[in-house]
Design a protein around this motif. Structure first.
Motif, PDB file in Angstrom:
ATOM      1  N   PRO A 191     -26.268   5.547  -2.161  1.00 52.02           N
ATOM      2  CA  PRO A 191     -26.001   4.083  -2.821  1.00 52.02           C
ATOM      3  C   PRO A 191     -25.029   3.206  -1.563  1.00 52.02           C
ATOM      4  O   PRO A 191     -24.501   3.970  -0.667  1.00 52.02           O
ATOM      5  CB  PRO A 191     -25.238   4.556  -3.305  1.00 52.02           C
ATOM      6  CG  PRO A 191     -24.798   6.230  -3.388  1.00 52.02           C
ATOM      7  CD  PRO A 191     -25.411   6.678  -2.795  1.00 52.02           C
ATOM      8  N   CYS A 192     -24.434   2.246  -1.669  1.00 51.94           N
ATOM      9  CA  CYS A 192     -23.848   1.297  -0.173  1.00 51.94           C
ATOM     10  C   CYS A 192     -22.196   1.154  -1.078  1.00 51.94           C
ATOM     11  O   CYS A 192     -22.429   0.665  -2.593  1.00 51.94           O
ATOM     12  CB  CYS A 192     -23.691   0.252  -0.396  1.00 51.94           C
ATOM     13  SG  CYS A 192     -22.616  -0.961   0.050  1.00 51.94           S
ATOM     14  N   PRO A 193     -21.670   1.583  -0.233  1.00 53.16           N
ATOM     15  CA  PRO A 193     -20.077   2.119  -0.382  1.00 53.16           C
ATOM     16  C   PRO A 193     -19.362   0.626  -2.189  1.00 53.16           C
ATOM     17  O   PRO A 193     -18.583   0.486  -2.271  1.00 53.16           O
ATOM     18  CB  PRO A 193     -19.077   2.411   0.139  1.00 53.16           C
ATOM     19  CG  PRO A 193     -19.793   1.998   1.422  1.00 53.16           C
ATOM     20  CD  PRO A 193     -21.672   2.051   0.704  1.00 53.16           C
ATOM     21  N   LEU A 250     -21.904  -8.975   0.163  1.00 54.19           N
ATOM     22  CA  LEU A 250     -21.204  -8.079  -0.251  1.00 54.19           C
ATOM     23  C   LEU A 250     -20.511  -7.179   0.616  1.00 54.19           C
ATOM     24  O   LEU A 250     -19.931  -6.465   0.586  1.00 54.19           O
ATOM     25  CB  LEU A 250     -20.868  -7.527  -1.742  1.00 54.19           C
ATOM     26  CG  LEU A 250     -20.985  -8.344  -3.404  1.00 54.19           C
ATOM     27  CD1 LEU A 250     -20.774  -7.205  -4.382  1.00 54.19           C
ATOM     28  CD2 LEU A 250     -19.191  -8.725  -3.452  1.00 54.19           C
ATOM     29  N   CYS A 251     -21.807  -7.150   1.620  1.00 56.21           N
ATOM     30  CA  CYS A 251     -21.531  -6.583   2.664  1.00 56.21           C
ATOM     31  C   CYS A 251     -20.314  -6.053   3.651  1.00 56.21           C
ATOM     32  O   CYS A 251     -19.797  -7.344   4.357  1.00 56.21           O
ATOM     33  CB  CYS A 251     -22.334  -6.344   3.956  1.00 56.21           C
ATOM     34  SG  CYS A 251     -22.734  -5.201   4.960  1.00 56.21           S
ATOM     35  N   ILE A 252     -20.052  -4.952   3.515  1.00 56.04           N
ATOM     36  CA  ILE A 252     -18.468  -4.824   4.594  1.00 56.04           C
ATOM     37  C   ILE A 252     -18.836  -4.489   5.734  1.00 56.04           C
ATOM     38  O   ILE A 252     -17.448  -3.902   6.681  1.00 56.04           O
ATOM     39  CB  ILE A 252     -17.177  -4.451   3.980  1.00 56.04           C
ATOM     40  CG1 ILE A 252     -18.309  -2.953   3.588  1.00 56.04           C
ATOM     41  CG2 ILE A 252     -16.489  -4.950   2.710  1.00 56.04           C
ATOM     42  CD1 ILE A 252     -17.103  -2.251   2.656  1.00 56.04           C
ATOM     43  N   GLU A 253     -19.850  -4.252   6.487  1.00 54.52           N
ATOM     44  CA  GLU A 253     -20.306  -3.809   7.487  1.00 54.52           C
ATOM     45  C   GLU A 253     -19.727  -2.516   7.944  1.00 54.52           C
ATOM     46  O   GLU A 253     -19.202  -2.613   9.032  1.00 54.52           O
ATOM     47  CB  GLU A 253     -20.316  -4.595   7.906  1.00 54.52           C
ATOM     48  CG  GLU A 253     -20.703  -6.249   8.004  1.00 54.52           C
ATOM     49  CD  GLU A 253     -20.524  -7.085   8.857  1.00 54.52           C
ATOM     50  OE1 GLU A 253     -20.545  -6.978  10.665  1.00 54.52           O
ATOM     51  OE2 GLU A 253     -20.243  -8.392   9.187  1.00 54.52           O
ATOM     52  N   CYS A 254     -19.545  -1.786   6.970  1.00 54.42           N
ATOM     53  CA  CYS A 254     -19.026   0.063   7.168  1.00 54.42           C
ATOM     54  C   CYS A 254     -20.264   0.360   7.585  1.00 54.42           C
ATOM     55  O   CYS A 254     -19.877   1.273   8.635  1.00 54.42           O
ATOM     56  CB  CYS A 254     -19.099   0.150   5.990  1.00 54.42           C
ATOM     57  SG  CYS A 254     -20.116   1.021   4.820  1.00 54.42           S
ATOM     58  N   GLY A 255     -21.545   0.417   7.276  1.00 51.16           N
ATOM     59  CA  GLY A 255     -22.476   0.711   8.608  1.00 51.16           C
ATOM     60  C   GLY A 255     -23.401   1.850   8.519  1.00 51.16           C
ATOM     61  O   GLY A 255     -23.987   2.493   8.824  1.00 51.16           O
ATOM     62  N   LYS A 256     -22.462   2.280   7.075  1.00 50.54           N
ATOM     63  CA  LYS A 256     -23.101   3.730   6.517  1.00 50.54           C
ATOM     64  C   LYS A 256     -24.515   3.998   6.169  1.00 50.54           C
ATOM     65  O   LYS A 256     -25.251   4.580   6.000  1.00 50.54           O
ATOM     66  CB  LYS A 256     -21.991   4.001   5.347  1.00 50.54           C
ATOM     67  CG  LYS A 256     -22.061   4.943   4.371  1.00 50.54           C
ATOM     68  CD  LYS A 256     -21.770   5.091   3.037  1.00 50.54           C
ATOM     69  CE  LYS A 256     -21.836   6.273   2.315  1.00 50.54           C
ATOM     70  NZ  LYS A 256     -23.663   6.147   1.105  1.00 50.54           N
ATOM     71  N   CYS A 257     -24.863   3.254   6.291  1.00 51.92           N
ATOM     72  CA  CYS A 257     -26.518   3.018   6.051  1.00 51.92           C
ATOM     73  C   CYS A 257     -27.193   2.765   6.828  1.00 51.92           C
ATOM     74  O   CYS A 257     -28.353   3.234   6.400  1.00 51.92           O
ATOM     75  CB  CYS A 257     -26.782   1.439   5.135  1.00 51.92           C
ATOM     76  SG  CYS A 257     -25.857   0.092   6.255  1.00 51.92           S
ATOM     77  N   LEU A 258     -26.459   2.142   8.250  1.00 49.79           N
ATOM     78  CA  LEU A 258     -27.714   2.444   9.543  1.00 49.79           C
ATOM     79  C   LEU A 258     -28.443   3.641   9.298  1.00 49.79           C
ATOM     80  O   LEU A 258     -29.799   3.263   9.807  1.00 49.79           O
ATOM     81  CB  LEU A 258     -26.874   1.793  10.741  1.00 49.79           C
ATOM     82  CG  LEU A 258     -26.569   0.263  10.465  1.00 49.79           C
ATOM     83  CD1 LEU A 258     -25.489   0.017  10.936  1.00 49.79           C
ATOM     84  CD2 LEU A 258     -27.880  -0.691  10.313  1.00 49.79           C
TER      85      LEU A 258
HETATM   86  S1  SF4 Z   1     -23.517  -1.323   5.751  1.00 49.65           S
HETATM   87 FE1  SF4 Z   1     -24.300  -0.990   4.693  1.00 49.65          FE
HETATM   88  S2  SF4 Z   1     -23.162   0.109   3.358  1.00 49.65           S
HETATM   89 FE2  SF4 Z   1     -21.878  -0.397   4.351  1.00 49.65          FE
HETATM   90  S3  SF4 Z   1     -21.043  -2.542   3.090  1.00 49.65           S
HETATM   91 FE3  SF4 Z   1     -22.862  -2.943   4.471  1.00 49.65          FE
HETATM   92  S4  SF4 Z   1     -24.561  -2.377   2.948  1.00 49.65           S
HETATM   93 FE4  SF4 Z   1     -23.694  -1.230   2.108  1.00 49.65          FE
END
Ligand code: SF4
Ligand code: SF4
Length: 399
Positions: A306-308, A364-372
């Motif tokens: 899941p994306c936060p 809504l992506c906050i660019e946390c990078g967790k998914c990468l």
């Molecule tokens: S960088 Fe990836 S995990 Fe982070 S908010 Fe964007 S889509 Fe979700």
């Protein structure tokens, strides 16, 4: 059902394998929760129809896949199948983690052994963990104890990394992403042949590229309709794979009873070297069309979820790919309108987004990078999401 040799493993495997990563979901297609009753019915029906290879993994359906399989394989079904699951390499940080996850998996699957245990999603980084934590020794210990029958790995990285891993150990089986669009990415055709020449069983994942090959662009559909051989797009993609002698079993992640019946029917007609020159020519032509159309090579594997922030990452990419067509007819325009409407229906407000059943749009992506680091296709997800939003919200194609 047609059966094939499972590489060097003494087993005749069904041409079709059941991939338990896209089990039927609850009513809403965005809902990741599994309709357990229907999943068990489908798995048992597949086995009763001759399927004897089942593939799962720790993270599939956020951990639910192995548990559901455990229930589905009660009542004598376990002994009828070659059961495969995988060590979640993304969670392994020390040698002891091997036993911790493996024994928990046996418990979830309600079995004393697995027919093959894979290192999940090996790439350069995960392969280093295999070496640093001496995980092959752990595999062999469990094999000596009879709890693992065969040893292998699934793979997502480049061809040189694939060859390096193959040459490292006398593996029994490898699972690779392969379909008619992916012959030159990841292990690719060269990797497929390399593994098969070593006698390894090669199982195929993503035969439909995450469902993409089931819905060809209009130009490709016209070409298929004009062919003298009549098949569904799914059947074309599957027969392409079964035609290859190096392929041992094709895994399909089936989500509905209808898909299962169609795949069983396709498998029945399968065979090595069955496609004619004309049929191969048709496939080559549709490959060119697809290559022009795909904006983001997402296979909807869900590993990034899941994306936060609640973004439904694969849904956003699927909508962008489906909107990338030139509308020529009224029907095309209606389809395009519907795709854009579906995008507008995704949540665009961070307060309203549903994080349990992620329904957020790309903005809504906050660019946390967790998914990468989870994406086996190495998609630059936050960057691509920005382009998706520009494209679907404002019609600006920045791909
Ligand atoms: S960088 Fe990836 S995990 Fe982070 S908010 Fe964007 S889509 Fe979700
Ligand atoms: S973005 Fe990558 S990880 Fe996420 S669903 Fe698509 S292919 Fe899988």
């Amino acid at each position: 059902m047609q059966y094939r040799q499972l590489g060097k493993i003494d087993f005749k495997v069904s041409a079709l394998g059941f991939g338990a990563m896209r089990l039927p979901s609850m009513k809403n297609p965005l809902d990741p929760r599994v309709d357990e009753k229907e999943a068990i019915r489908m798995i048992r029906h597949a086995i009763d129809s001759g399927v004897n290879y089942i593939d799962t993994a720790w993270p599939y359906h956020l951990g639910a896949s192995e548990k559901i399989l455990g229930k589905a394989l009660l009542d004598g079904y376990r002994e009828k199948v070659f059961l495969v699951t995988k060590l979640p390499m993304f969670l392994v940080n020390k040698q002891e983690d091997f036993g911790k996850y493996f024994h928990a998996q046996l418990e979830k699957l309600q079995t004393d052994y697995v027919d093959c245990y894979l290192f999940h999603a090996l790439n350069e980084k995960n392969f280093n963990k295999v070496k640093d934590f001496e995980l092959i020794k752990e595999m062999e210990k469990e094999r000596d104890a009879g709890r693992i029958r065969n040893i292998g790995f699934s793979f997502h990285d480049t061809l040189p990394v694939f060859k390096k891993i193959i040459d490292f150990y006398d593996w029994d089986l490898t699972q690779i992403q392969y379909n008619y669009l992916d012959t030159t990415v990841q292990a690719g055709e060269e990797g497929l042949k390399y593994a098969a020449e070593k006698g390894m069983a090669v199982t195929i994942m993503e035969p439909l590229k995450g469902g993409m090959l089931a819905k060809p662009p209009k130009e490709a559909r016209k070409l298929l309709e004009a062919s003298s051989v009549k098949r569904t797009p799914v059947d074309w993609a599957l027969q392409y794979l079964w035609n290859l002698p190096e392929v041992s079993v094709v895994l399909s992640g089936m989500s509905t009873g209808e898909q299962l019946e169609q795949n069983l029917e396709s498998a029945e007609k399968s065979g090595i070297g069955k496609l004619t020159e004309e049929e191969n020519g048709t496939i080559n032509s549709i490959i060119s069309i697809y290559r022009e159309k795909i904006l983001v090579p997402c296979t909807a594997c869900q590993y990034c979820m899941p994306c936060p922030a609640g973004v439904n990452i694969p849904e956003n990419f699927a909508l962008a790919n489906s909107a990338n067509m030139k509308p020529e007819t009224l029907w095309d325009r209606i389809m395009l309108f519907n795709t854009k409407r579906k995008y507008r229906k995704l949540a665009s407000n961070k307060v309203k987004v549903n994080k349990t059943v992620p329904d957020g749009n790309a903005s809504l992506c906050i660019e946390c990078g967790k998914c990468l680091s989870h994406c086996p296709q190495t998609i630059a997800i936050p960057d691509e999401l920005k382009k998706v939003h520009q494209f679907l919200r404002y019609g600006r194609n920045e791909f």
